[in-house]
Design a protein around this motif. Structure first.
Motif, PDB file in Angstrom:
ATOM      1  N   THR A   1     -34.515  40.075 -24.994  1.00 30.22           N
ATOM      2  CA  THR A   1     -34.013  39.097 -25.976  1.00 30.22           C
ATOM      3  C   THR A   1     -35.023  37.996 -26.293  1.00 30.22           C
ATOM      4  N   ARG A   2     -35.961  37.748 -25.352  1.00 25.30           N
ATOM      5  CA  ARG A   2     -36.915  36.660 -25.626  1.00 25.30           C
ATOM      6  C   ARG A   2     -37.884  37.027 -26.743  1.00 25.30           C
TER       7      ARG A   2
ATOM      8  N   PRO B   1     -43.188  46.658 -16.266  1.00 27.72           N
ATOM      9  CA  PRO B   1     -44.330  46.641 -17.177  1.00 27.72           C
ATOM     10  C   PRO B   1     -44.581  45.283 -17.819  1.00 27.72           C
ATOM     11  N   ASP B   2     -43.589  44.375 -17.822  1.00 23.98           N
ATOM     12  CA  ASP B   2     -43.904  43.082 -18.455  1.00 23.98           C
ATOM     13  C   ASP B   2     -44.691  42.155 -17.547  1.00 23.98           C
TER      14      ASP B   2
ATOM     15  N   LEU C   1     -26.992  46.117 -16.501  1.00 23.05           N
ATOM     16  CA  LEU C   1     -26.313  45.429 -15.393  1.00 23.05           C
ATOM     17  C   LEU C   1     -27.291  44.801 -14.412  1.00 23.05           C
ATOM     18  N   GLY C   2     -28.553  44.760 -14.775  1.00 23.48           N
ATOM     19  CA  GLY C   2     -29.531  44.103 -13.910  1.00 23.48           C
ATOM     20  C   GLY C   2     -30.561  45.076 -13.369  1.00 23.48           C
TER      21      GLY C   2
ATOM     22  N   PRO D   1     -38.468  50.362 -14.723  1.00 24.85           N
ATOM     23  CA  PRO D   1     -37.216  49.946 -15.362  1.00 24.85           C
ATOM     24  C   PRO D   1     -37.531  49.303 -16.722  1.00 24.85           C
ATOM     25  N   VAL D   2     -37.097  49.948 -17.784  1.00 26.89           N
ATOM     26  CA  VAL D   2     -37.418  49.451 -19.132  1.00 26.89           C
ATOM     27  C   VAL D   2     -36.151  49.379 -19.995  1.00 26.89           C
TER      28      VAL D   2
ATOM     29  N   LYS E   1     -39.849  46.305 -26.006  1.00 24.51           N
ATOM     30  CA  LYS E   1     -40.833  45.318 -25.532  1.00 24.51           C
ATOM     31  C   LYS E   1     -42.066  46.010 -24.944  1.00 24.51           C
ATOM     32  N   GLU E   2     -41.838  47.125 -24.257  1.00 27.26           N
ATOM     33  CA  GLU E   2     -42.925  47.804 -23.533  1.00 27.26           C
ATOM     34  C   GLU E   2     -43.909  48.499 -24.468  1.00 27.26           C
TER      35      GLU E   2
ATOM     36  N   GLN F   1     -29.874  53.936 -18.393  1.00 23.73           N
ATOM     37  CA  GLN F   1     -28.989  52.919 -17.825  1.00 23.73           C
ATOM     38  C   GLN F   1     -28.028  52.559 -18.964  1.00 23.73           C
TER      39      GLN F   1
ATOM     40  N   GLY G   1     -34.043  46.773 -20.162  1.00 26.33           N
ATOM     41  CA  GLY G   1     -33.616  45.408 -20.515  1.00 26.33           C
ATOM     42  C   GLY G   1     -33.554  45.224 -22.027  1.00 26.33           C
TER      43      GLY G   1
HETATM   44  P1  UTP Z   1     -35.990  40.786 -17.737  1.00 23.18           P
HETATM   45  O1  UTP Z   1     -35.373  39.835 -16.814  1.00 23.18           O
HETATM   46  O2  UTP Z   1     -37.341  40.447 -18.276  1.00 23.18           O
HETATM   47  O3  UTP Z   1     -34.988  41.082 -18.910  1.00 23.18           O
HETATM   48  O4  UTP Z   1     -36.060  42.183 -16.981  1.00 23.18           O
HETATM   49  P2  UTP Z   1     -35.263  41.751 -20.329  1.00 23.18           P
HETATM   50  O5  UTP Z   1     -33.959  42.210 -20.865  1.00 23.18           O
HETATM   51  O6  UTP Z   1     -36.325  42.804 -20.247  1.00 23.18           O
HETATM   52  O7  UTP Z   1     -35.832  40.565 -21.243  1.00 23.18           O
HETATM   53  P3  UTP Z   1     -35.139  39.206 -21.784  1.00 23.18           P
HETATM   54  O8  UTP Z   1     -35.019  38.301 -20.577  1.00 23.18           O
HETATM   55  O9  UTP Z   1     -33.813  39.542 -22.425  1.00 23.18           O
HETATM   56  O10 UTP Z   1     -36.140  38.722 -22.785  1.00 23.18           O
HETATM   57  C1  UTP Z   1     -37.076  42.488 -16.048  1.00 23.18           C
HETATM   58  C2  UTP Z   1     -37.306  43.987 -16.027  1.00 23.18           C
HETATM   59  O11 UTP Z   1     -36.111  44.663 -15.622  1.00 23.18           O
HETATM   60  C3  UTP Z   1     -35.700  45.601 -16.597  1.00 23.18           C
HETATM   61  C4  UTP Z   1     -36.341  45.135 -17.900  1.00 23.18           C
HETATM   62  O12 UTP Z   1     -36.504  46.207 -18.802  1.00 23.18           O
HETATM   63  C5  UTP Z   1     -37.667  44.558 -17.392  1.00 23.18           C
HETATM   64  O13 UTP Z   1     -38.639  45.577 -17.172  1.00 23.18           O
HETATM   65  N1  UTP Z   1     -34.215  45.614 -16.653  1.00 23.18           N
HETATM   66  C6  UTP Z   1     -33.515  44.454 -16.614  1.00 23.18           C
HETATM   67  C7  UTP Z   1     -33.558  46.819 -16.732  1.00 23.18           C
HETATM   68  O14 UTP Z   1     -34.173  47.905 -16.785  1.00 23.18           O
HETATM   69  N2  UTP Z   1     -32.183  46.810 -16.789  1.00 23.18           N
HETATM   70  C8  UTP Z   1     -31.461  45.662 -16.732  1.00 23.18           C
HETATM   71  O15 UTP Z   1     -30.208  45.727 -16.763  1.00 23.18           O
HETATM   72  C9  UTP Z   1     -32.152  44.456 -16.654  1.00 23.18           C
END
Ligand code: UTP
Length: 297
Positions: free
Chosen positions: A17-18, A133-134, A110-111, A11-12, A28-29, A106, A14
């Protein structure tokens, strides 16, 4: 015979935002630990565990990830002409077999649970792995491989687990342990980000999972019910008490939270120090600044 785990979801999607402003244009990946992007560490770990199909759940702005796994004929030709076989060899690890990699969008962040659910049709009725991957894990035997070996004994659902100090537990999914068998625990409950002081144990869930396809069915129901973020933890917790059950696996290795700036920097130093070509230089630099800092105090 238990079904082999041959598919993994990454899942990549996200927002990352950090790491803004970097993640405004760079996924990020794709950010690098020394000279390899985070996603390469995840792919190598999956390959070592016997994964053959790689499913990425992506979102807008993640095109660089797709390009990264493509062949690059022009670059490869140039390197070949110049006799740079060592660099060609390095590039090989970024090439995927035709048909081994799939991308799924996605459309809304939505999480994590929702991201995994987006890949449901590509998983079908098989057990599957999920790799975030993080979470980068340095280990003699790659973490997912350790888990696949343990899963061959237990089946069911398995999450990677790590001991964390109580004050950190509220940032994780935390396991409520039924029975502690050493490297493995059976689980009777899971709480996502428990309020400080209410955590059921100090065992936190880290971003490696082996899940039964029933988790996708559970996500189906959650998906149609919940309004906010759809948590993977909730769908896994629904497996507790089923024939399959849920296990926590205490992996051997060091985990770096590369989704946070501090974790990313620590991983950069650790991976730098583990490289023969960089160790001496980096070590010299670090001892130098530590000495200067002590002298200034
Ligand atoms: P994080 O909680 O680290 O969120 O997601 P993020 O968006 O990557 O980073 P911040 O918090 O805004 O900095 C954990 C993992 O779940 C994936 C992210 O890509 C990451 O691998 N994820 C999270 C999704 O694929 N979809 C989502 O809706 C949320």
């Amino acid at each position: 015979m238990r079904n082999k785990v041959t598919k993994a979801i990454f899942p990549v999607a996200g927002l990352g935002t950090r790491f803004l402003p970097a993640t405004k244009s760079v996924p990020k990946e794709i950010m690098t630990l020394v000279d390899r992007p985070l996603i390469q560490y995840a792919i190598d770990e999956a390959r070592a565990a016997g994964i053959k199909e790689f499913i990425f759940v992506t979102s807008r702005g993640k095109g660089a990830l797709e390009d990264y796994f493509d062949h690059s004929p022009q670059l490869e030709n140039e390197l070949r002409k110049k006799g740079k076989d060592d660099l060609l060899e390095i590039l090989k690890s970024t090439n995927m077999d035709s048909g081994a990699i799939a991308y799924m969008r996605q459309h809304k962040a939505l999480g994590l649970g929702h991201a995994v659910w987006c890949a449901r049709r590509l998983i079908g009725n098989e057990p599957f792995a999920v790799i975030l991957p993080d979470d980068v894990i340095a280990a003699e035997k790659p973490c997912l491989q350790q888990m696949v070996e343990a899963y061959e004994e237990t089946g069911g659902n398995m999450v990677a687990a790590m001991e964390v100090p109580p004050e950190k537990a509220s940032s994780y999914g935390v396991l409520d342990v039924q029975e502690d068998m050493g490297s493995m625990v059976s689980v009777k409950g899971m709480v996502e980000k428990p309020a400080p002081g209410t955590e059921p144990s100090n065992l936190a869930v880290i971003g490696r999972y082996i899940l039964s396809p029933y988790v996708l069915k559970n996500l189906n129901k959650i998906k149609s019910g919940a309004g906010g973020e759809i948590q993977l933890t909730d769908a896994i917790a629904q497996e507790i008490g089923s024939d399959r059950g849920v296990y926590g696996y205490r992996f051997r290795g060091q985990r770096f939270d590369c989704g946070s700036k501090s974790g990313f920097l620590q991983a950069t130093v650790a991976f730098g120090l583990s490289r023969d070509d960089l160790r001496d230089d980096l070590h010299g630099y670090l001892t130098g600044i530590m000495a200067a800092e002590r002298a200034a105090q």
